[in-house]
Design an enzyme around this catalytic site. Structure first.
Site, PDB file in Angstrom:
ATOM      1  N   TYR A 145       0.939  -1.046   0.009  1.00 43.51           N
ATOM      2  CA  TYR A 145       0.204  -0.086  -0.064  1.00 43.51           C
ATOM      3  C   TYR A 145       0.809   1.133   0.195  1.00 43.51           C
ATOM      4  CZ  TYR A 145      -3.252   3.606   1.734  1.00 43.51           C
ATOM      5  OH  TYR A 145      -4.140   4.846   2.127  1.00 43.51           O
ATOM      6  N   ASP A 240       9.202   2.665  -0.056  1.00 42.31           N
ATOM      7  CA  ASP A 240       8.158   3.212   0.607  1.00 42.31           C
ATOM      8  C   ASP A 240       8.429   2.731   2.024  1.00 42.31           C
ATOM      9  OD1 ASP A 240       5.934   4.360   1.585  1.00 42.31           O
ATOM     10  OD2 ASP A 240       4.381   3.612   0.433  1.00 42.31           O
ATOM     11  N   LYS A 268       4.098   8.730   8.983  1.00 44.77           N
ATOM     12  CA  LYS A 268       3.888   8.037  10.410  1.00 44.77           C
ATOM     13  C   LYS A 268       5.025   8.537  11.407  1.00 44.77           C
ATOM     14  CE  LYS A 268       0.943   4.724   8.370  1.00 44.77           C
ATOM     15  NZ  LYS A 268       1.078   4.200   7.299  1.00 44.77           N
TER      16      LYS A 268
HETATM   17  C1  LIG Z   1       0.382   4.729   5.798  1.00 40.54           C
HETATM   18  C2  LIG Z   1       0.959   4.506   4.671  1.00 40.54           C
HETATM   19  C3  LIG Z   1       1.238   5.496   3.226  1.00 40.54           C
HETATM   20  C4  LIG Z   1       0.057   6.675   3.372  1.00 40.54           C
HETATM   21  O1  LIG Z   1       0.517   7.707   4.357  1.00 40.54           O
HETATM   22  P1  LIG Z   1      -0.790   8.605   4.799  1.00 40.54           P
HETATM   23  O2  LIG Z   1       0.042   9.506   5.803  1.00 40.54           O
HETATM   24  O3  LIG Z   1      -1.716   7.695   5.504  1.00 40.54           O
HETATM   25  O4  LIG Z   1      -1.184   9.278   3.632  1.00 40.54           O
HETATM   26  C5  LIG Z   1       1.940   5.115   2.331  1.00 40.54           C
HETATM   27  N1  LIG Z   1       2.791   4.148   2.273  1.00 40.54           N
HETATM   28  C6  LIG Z   1       2.925   3.146   3.258  1.00 40.54           C
HETATM   29  C7  LIG Z   1       3.831   1.974   3.078  1.00 40.54           C
HETATM   30  C8  LIG Z   1       2.291   3.399   4.363  1.00 40.54           C
HETATM   31  O5  LIG Z   1       2.043   2.511   5.327  1.00 40.54           O
END
Ligand SMILES: *Cc1c(COP(=O)(O)O)cnc(C)c1O
Length: 429
Positions: A145, A240, A268
């Site tokens: 994701y 990511d 995060k």
């Molecule tokens: C949480 C997450 C996102 C999105 O971040 P938001 O601050 O919710 O927009 C993108 N990539 C990964 C791997 C994530 O865990």
């Protein structure tokens, strides 16, 4: 079920205000029983809902709270900064401080830009990869994701179709065509795709520790091989690390595996509980970002002093010697008690972990790609979730979500929770 009358009433009201009553879909508790909890405060490893139920929290706001709730060293720093104003839309020294803290302590980042969410970080990194390479297609993996970026809300199409299908309404077909979706750990598929399309592929994006669809731990060799293949075909590799960054070590998965991606994205933990994201990596690529280069990217509240202060406080704490070793040791101590019980009883479930991330896998096999997960097993999670809520333990409200141990969790509290999870499993099987 425990008393959730105030949460229920608040949720009824929220439904009149927000689509589905929430401002982010998984909060709606669609995959578990009962109305969502409305939390009113948190402290350390505890959270409290509007009905005054207390829970030991292993969701930790989906990862950002690596030091637990309301950590005083973050809160005090934020209050000091806020005394001087919240945002100026100008550079401030706090942005410099957080930037320097990260660049000096992360071997693969020599330039960074702050944004306000993980989604924004990914969206910007993708645009940069396209602007830098002059190519447009992106390869992503099923089970990873990357936020709600249009062109990444795509899953694999059926059969031999190279291009995927969108997982959301509102994503134009022409965007979907720019995304190639492959299975994790599918070496042949990736090689064939590069062979055929490398002239159009700008970047591969991967969660090096996929943690948004269960915890799909990859072989290090696969990631090393992915790095090499990207080099061979002149394709950028984007890690990511919105979850894994500053979580499995200060240098995240890249540092853990000693693999150098071209670009990295963060969110995060980087904001210490406030909205911050970032993308960064190699300077010669980052130089293409506006105003130095032609790739446009901007943000009204980017690097605002309050959020930067929270990030500085959180990451400074992470840099204390032994911090990550202790986090991992604590997590192992916790999950070993559950895995030992499972083994004795022979239940078809196990807990998998990396650093302080853990996931309850309802299978006795190793789960390495999205298709290995049996969706029918999520019924078991639902029941376990309810049992744990009733007994004062909060896990993310879906069996696909991972749990997080924070710096605030203690060994004695994990003894208690491990015993409860073991009881819960005894009831299930
Ligand atoms: C949480 C997450 C996102 C999105 O971040 P938001 O601050 O919710 O927009 C993108 N990539 C990964 C791997 C994530 O865990």
């Amino acid at each position: 079920m425990n008393n959730r009358s105030r949460s229920s009433a608040l949720f009824e009201k929220a439904k009149t205000l927000f689509p589905g009553g929430v401002n982010s879909p998984v909060r709606a508790f669609k995959s578990v029983y009962g109305p969502p909890l409305f939390i009113k405060n948190g402290n350390g490893y505890m959270i409290y809902d509007e009905d005054d139920n207390a829970y030991i929290d292993f969701c930790c706001s989906w990862g950002p709270l690596i030091h637990g709730h309301n950590a005083s060293f973050i809160k005090d720093a934020v209050i000091r900064t806020i005394e001087n104003g919240m945002s100026f839309g100008t550079p401030t020294k706090y942005g410099n401080q957080l930037g320097e803290l990260i660049i000096e302590n992360h071997r693969y980042i020599d330039s960074i830009r702050f944004v306000s969410s993980g989604t924004e970080a990914v969206m910007s990194a993708i645009r940069l990869a396209r602007g830098y390479t002059g190519k447009s297609k992106i390869v992503k993996f099923e089970g990873c994701y990357h936020g709600h970026v249009d062109s990444l809300l795509v899953k694999a199409g059926s059969g031999l179709a190279t291009f995927g299908v969108s997982t959301s309404a509102g994503v134009p077909e022409s965007f979907v065509k720019e995304t190639i979706v492959l299975d994790l750990n599918d070496l042949q598929g990736l090689e064939d795709t590069f062979e055929k399309h490398s002239h159009e592929i700008a970047a591969v994006i991967i969660e090096p520790i996929p943690a948004n669809n269960g915890l799909l731990l990859q072989d290090t060799n696969y990631l090393v091989w992915l790095r090499k293949l990207c080099d061979d075909y002149d394709i950028l590799l984007i890690f990511d690390e919105v979850i894994s960054g500053f979580r499995v070590g200060f240098e995240g998965a890249a540092g853990l595996y000693a693999i150098e991606p071209d670009l990295l994205t963060f969110g995060k933990i980087i904001g210490g509980g406030l909205p911050v994201g970032a993308f960064g990596g190699k300077k010669y690529i980052m130089n293409h970002v506006s105003p130095e280069g032609p790739v446009y990217q901007a943000g009204t509240l980017s690097a605002n002093p309050v959020a930067m202060t929270a990030g500085i406080a959180a990451l400074t704490k992470c840099l204390e010697p032994g911090f990550y070793e202790e986090m991992e040791a604590k997590t192992q101590y916790f999950i070993n008690q559950i895995n030992a019980h499972i083994k004795t009883k022979g239940y078809p479930v196990h807990i998998v972990s990396e650093g302080s991330i853990f996931w309850i896998a309802f299978s006795d096999e190793r789960i390495i790609s999205a298709q290995d997960i049996d969706p029918t097993k999520m019924e078991l999670f639902k029941k376990l979730h309810t049992y744990l809520l009733d007994n004062g333990v909060y896990l993310g409200p879906s069996g696909y979500e991972v749990g997080f141990v924070s710096g605030a969790h203690t060994r004695s509290i994990s003894d208690k929770v491990a015993a409860l999870i073991n009881d819960g499993l005894d009831q299930l099987f």
